[in-house]
Write a protein that holds these residues in place. Sequence first.
Motif: not given
Length: 246
Positions: A10, A43, A48, A235
């Motif tokens: 991200p 994120w 992430a 995501l």
Amino acid sequence: MTTDAFTVVPAVDLRDGEVVQLVQGERGTDRRYGDPVEAAERWLDQGATTLHLVDLDGAFEGERINADAVERIVETVPETVTVQLGGGIRTVDDAVELLDLGIDRVILGTAAVEDPDIVAAISERRPDSVVVSLDAKDGEVVVEGWTEGTGLAPAEAAQRYADLGATGILFTNVDVEGKLEGVRTEPVADLVDAVSIPVIASGGVATIDDVLALREAGAASVVVGSALYEGEFTLEAALAALDAED
């Protein structure tokens, strides 16, 4: 930097202390998305493992204007998460200061084009810490916040920086950046063929299929901004799609 685990990275692009996304790097096209620490935490909560920070004020003005926001993010992120930062890094001392702060990789754009030896100088002091950003418009590397052409082809430039010790190349196709109209895989595949170091792809991702296409083209990972902030996909869904194809 490893190429073993392709992932979605991200983007947290900073301007005036806020998260923004620009269309093709043009000032005045800002779409704003609030507090950068909150974005980073979102994120991380979605899985992430790397965050891509860009100080857009730094890229345009040549100074790291969003230093406070960067420091707050670094303080928030666990050590298991990689943080890379670009924008306004002009000297070896700038880079080393950021690496000492807790940034894992610095991203050099304009500075590397103007003085390629800076890549070797930083790499000598902090091995495996320099990613060179090659932003391309119409097949030409551009600098100064995507406003000035250099006359360099991306593959030619990438080979030079690999020889100087860069640990990766961040390749942004400005022609499609921020437009949410899809990616162009050919330039990415050409760059992957040209160098032995990892190529991180960026620009134009609108769907999970775009993510998968860039992995197929040989990219080591892909930076995604607008598509995530605009809710084109999550995501979590992108990471799940990558896992399903493994």
